[in-house]
Design a protein around this motif. Structure first.
Motif, PDB file in Angstrom:
ATOM      1  N   HIS A  51      -5.609  -1.254   5.221  1.00 30.37           N
ATOM      2  CA  HIS A  51      -4.178  -1.431   5.468  1.00 30.37           C
ATOM      3  C   HIS A  51      -3.928  -2.646   6.357  1.00 30.37           C
ATOM      4  CE1 HIS A  51       0.001  -0.616   6.239  1.00 30.37           C
ATOM      5  NE2 HIS A  51      -0.262  -0.740   7.516  1.00 30.37           N
ATOM      6  N   CYS A  52      -4.706  -2.776   7.435  1.00 31.94           N
ATOM      7  CA  CYS A  52      -4.551  -3.924   8.334  1.00 31.94           C
ATOM      8  C   CYS A  52      -4.780  -5.233   7.587  1.00 31.94           C
ATOM      9  CB  CYS A  52      -5.507  -3.811   9.511  1.00 31.94           C
ATOM     10  SG  CYS A  52      -5.081  -2.482  10.651  1.00 31.94           S
ATOM     11  N   GLN A  53      -5.779  -5.239   6.730  1.00 31.09           N
ATOM     12  CA  GLN A  53      -6.060  -6.429   5.929  1.00 31.09           C
ATOM     13  C   GLN A  53      -4.885  -6.732   5.005  1.00 31.09           C
ATOM     14  OE1 GLN A  53      -9.444  -6.092   3.318  1.00 31.09           O
ATOM     15  NE2 GLN A  53      -9.308  -8.217   2.651  1.00 31.09           N
ATOM     16  N   ALA A  54      -4.325  -5.706   4.405  1.00 33.88           N
ATOM     17  CA  ALA A  54      -3.186  -5.895   3.500  1.00 33.88           C
ATOM     18  C   ALA A  54      -1.980  -6.443   4.255  1.00 33.88           C
ATOM     19  CB  ALA A  54      -2.836  -4.575   2.818  1.00 33.88           C
ATOM     20  N   GLU A  55      -1.713  -5.918   5.448  1.00 36.13           N
ATOM     21  CA  GLU A  55      -0.591  -6.430   6.238  1.00 36.13           C
ATOM     22  C   GLU A  55      -0.798  -7.891   6.615  1.00 36.13           C
ATOM     23  OE1 GLU A  55       0.214  -3.819   9.548  1.00 36.13           O
ATOM     24  OE2 GLU A  55       1.715  -2.773   8.356  1.00 36.13           O
ATOM     25  N   GLU A  56      -2.018  -8.253   6.962  1.00 33.29           N
ATOM     26  CA  GLU A  56      -2.314  -9.643   7.310  1.00 33.29           C
ATOM     27  C   GLU A  56      -2.117 -10.556   6.092  1.00 33.29           C
ATOM     28  OE1 GLU A  56      -2.966 -12.990   9.321  1.00 33.29           O
ATOM     29  OE2 GLU A  56      -2.652 -11.007  10.191  1.00 33.29           O
ATOM     30  N   LEU A  57      -2.571 -10.106   4.947  1.00 30.63           N
ATOM     31  CA  LEU A  57      -2.373 -10.886   3.721  1.00 30.63           C
ATOM     32  C   LEU A  57      -0.886 -11.048   3.417  1.00 30.63           C
ATOM     33  CD1 LEU A  57      -5.210  -9.301   1.556  1.00 30.63           C
ATOM     34  CD2 LEU A  57      -5.141 -11.662   2.429  1.00 30.63           C
ATOM     35  N   LEU A 108      -0.866  -6.957  -2.344  1.00 27.30           N
ATOM     36  CA  LEU A 108      -0.515  -5.881  -3.278  1.00 27.30           C
ATOM     37  C   LEU A 108      -1.759  -5.112  -3.704  1.00 27.30           C
ATOM     38  CD1 LEU A 108       1.560  -4.405  -5.052  1.00 27.30           C
ATOM     39  CD2 LEU A 108       1.212  -6.201  -6.759  1.00 27.30           C
ATOM     40  N   GLN A 109      -2.829  -5.819  -4.026  1.00 31.37           N
ATOM     41  CA  GLN A 109      -4.066  -5.149  -4.437  1.00 31.37           C
ATOM     42  C   GLN A 109      -4.634  -4.285  -3.311  1.00 31.37           C
ATOM     43  OE1 GLN A 109      -6.693  -8.176  -5.933  1.00 31.37           O
ATOM     44  NE2 GLN A 109      -5.447  -8.528  -7.755  1.00 31.37           N
ATOM     45  N   CYS A 110      -4.598  -4.768  -2.084  1.00 34.47           N
ATOM     46  CA  CYS A 110      -5.088  -3.975  -0.944  1.00 34.47           C
ATOM     47  C   CYS A 110      -4.231  -2.728  -0.735  1.00 34.47           C
ATOM     48  CB  CYS A 110      -5.093  -4.810   0.336  1.00 34.47           C
ATOM     49  SG  CYS A 110      -6.464  -5.954   0.446  1.00 34.47           S
ATOM     50  N   PHE A 111      -2.904  -2.893  -0.810  1.00 34.03           N
ATOM     51  CA  PHE A 111      -2.022  -1.744  -0.656  1.00 34.03           C
ATOM     52  C   PHE A 111      -2.271  -0.719  -1.766  1.00 34.03           C
ATOM     53  CE2 PHE A 111       0.922  -4.576   1.868  1.00 34.03           C
ATOM     54  CZ  PHE A 111       0.783  -3.887   3.062  1.00 34.03           C
ATOM     55  N   GLN A 112      -2.497  -1.200  -2.982  1.00 33.53           N
ATOM     56  CA  GLN A 112      -2.759  -0.294  -4.096  1.00 33.53           C
ATOM     57  C   GLN A 112      -4.061   0.473  -3.885  1.00 33.53           C
ATOM     58  OE1 GLN A 112      -2.514  -3.139  -7.300  1.00 33.53           O
ATOM     59  NE2 GLN A 112      -0.370  -2.645  -7.733  1.00 33.53           N
ATOM     60  N   GLN A 113      -5.081  -0.187  -3.383  1.00 33.64           N
ATOM     61  CA  GLN A 113      -6.355   0.490  -3.123  1.00 33.64           C
ATOM     62  C   GLN A 113      -6.192   1.542  -2.024  1.00 33.64           C
ATOM     63  OE1 GLN A 113      -9.001  -2.741  -2.235  1.00 33.64           O
ATOM     64  NE2 GLN A 113      -9.241  -3.330  -4.380  1.00 33.64           N
ATOM     65  N   ALA A 114      -5.454   1.213  -0.977  1.00 30.20           N
ATOM     66  CA  ALA A 114      -5.244   2.145   0.135  1.00 30.20           C
ATOM     67  C   ALA A 114      -4.403   3.335  -0.296  1.00 30.20           C
ATOM     68  CB  ALA A 114      -4.575   1.426   1.304  1.00 30.20           C
ATOM     69  N   ALA A 115      -3.467   3.124  -1.223  1.00 29.97           N
ATOM     70  CA  ALA A 115      -2.548   4.190  -1.650  1.00 29.97           C
ATOM     71  C   ALA A 115      -3.286   5.394  -2.214  1.00 29.97           C
ATOM     72  CB  ALA A 115      -1.559   3.657  -2.683  1.00 29.97           C
ATOM     73  N   ALA A 116      -4.412   5.173  -2.812  1.00 30.43           N
ATOM     74  CA  ALA A 116      -5.167   6.266  -3.441  1.00 30.43           C
ATOM     75  C   ALA A 116      -5.622   7.312  -2.431  1.00 30.43           C
ATOM     76  CB  ALA A 116      -6.368   5.708  -4.192  1.00 30.43           C
ATOM     77  N   GLN A 169       5.772  -1.076   0.982  1.00 31.17           N
ATOM     78  CA  GLN A 169       5.055  -2.335   1.202  1.00 31.17           C
ATOM     79  C   GLN A 169       4.693  -2.985  -0.147  1.00 31.17           C
ATOM     80  OE1 GLN A 169       3.253  -3.524   4.326  1.00 31.17           O
ATOM     81  NE2 GLN A 169       4.350  -2.144   5.684  1.00 31.17           N
ATOM     82  N   GLN A 170       4.295  -2.169  -1.110  1.00 30.66           N
ATOM     83  CA  GLN A 170       4.008  -2.712  -2.441  1.00 30.66           C
ATOM     84  C   GLN A 170       5.275  -3.302  -3.053  1.00 30.66           C
ATOM     85  OE1 GLN A 170       1.440  -0.494  -5.186  1.00 30.66           O
ATOM     86  NE2 GLN A 170       0.945   0.900  -3.486  1.00 30.66           N
ATOM     87  N   ALA A 171       6.407  -2.626  -2.855  1.00 28.48           N
ATOM     88  CA  ALA A 171       7.680  -3.145  -3.382  1.00 28.48           C
ATOM     89  C   ALA A 171       7.996  -4.507  -2.781  1.00 28.48           C
ATOM     90  CB  ALA A 171       8.806  -2.151  -3.097  1.00 28.48           C
TER      91      ALA A 171
END
Length: 148
Positions: free
Chosen positions: A16-22, A32-40, A53-55
């Motif tokens: 999640h932290c990586q996705a926010e930084e991206l 988006l890809q990081c958020f999708q992976q974390a969502a699972a 966040q994906q939106a």
């Protein structure tokens, strides 16, 4: 429960932290890809925020239809999620669905509007009390008003 609280106790915190930084870097596709992976692996509370966040990423990627779907997923999990309603409105606006967009903006502001109405009511009552006090003071009465 706060999203960060839920995340800090799960193994997806670093993703999640990586996705926010991206996202901050403007690397929307990667975020988006990081958020999708974390969502699972997220719990429902955090999942609604993840969908929002994906939106956001999808809006920046000019994919408003997909952003609308993500916002709707978040709303399905948490109907009173103001950010989900906000980004639903943005997506609808980008799709040219202006009337629906206005309604979604109203929903996003709804929580704040109800709180503002309540505050206005309290302030109005106190102003009436203060006005009465000042009017009485001009007549020579000096008792202090109760503001409860």
């Amino acid at each position: 429960m706060q999203y960060s609280t839920v995340l800090s106790s799960t193994p997806v915190a670093s993703a999640h932290c990586q996705a926010e930084e991206l996202l901050r870097q403007g690397r929307y596709e990667d975020a988006l890809q990081c958020f999708q992976q974390a969502a699972a692996e997220l719990q429902a509370v955090a999942l609604a925020d993840n969908y929002v966040q994906q939106a956001v990423c999808l809006i920046h990627l000019e994919r408003p239809q997909a952003a609308l779907q993500m916002s709707d997923r978040a709303i399905a999990l948490e109907a009173g999620h103001p950010q989900a309603w906000l980004f639903r409105a943005v997506a609808l606006n980008r799709l040219g669905q202006f009337q629906a967009s206005y309604k979604a903006y109203d929903r996003a502001l709804g929580q704040r509007s109800r709180a503002a109405q309540s505050l206005r009511s309290v302030v109005k009552k106190r102003l009436v009390t203060l006005k009465s006090f000042l009017h009485g003071r001009l007549r020579g009465h000096v008792s202090l008003p109760r503001l409860n």
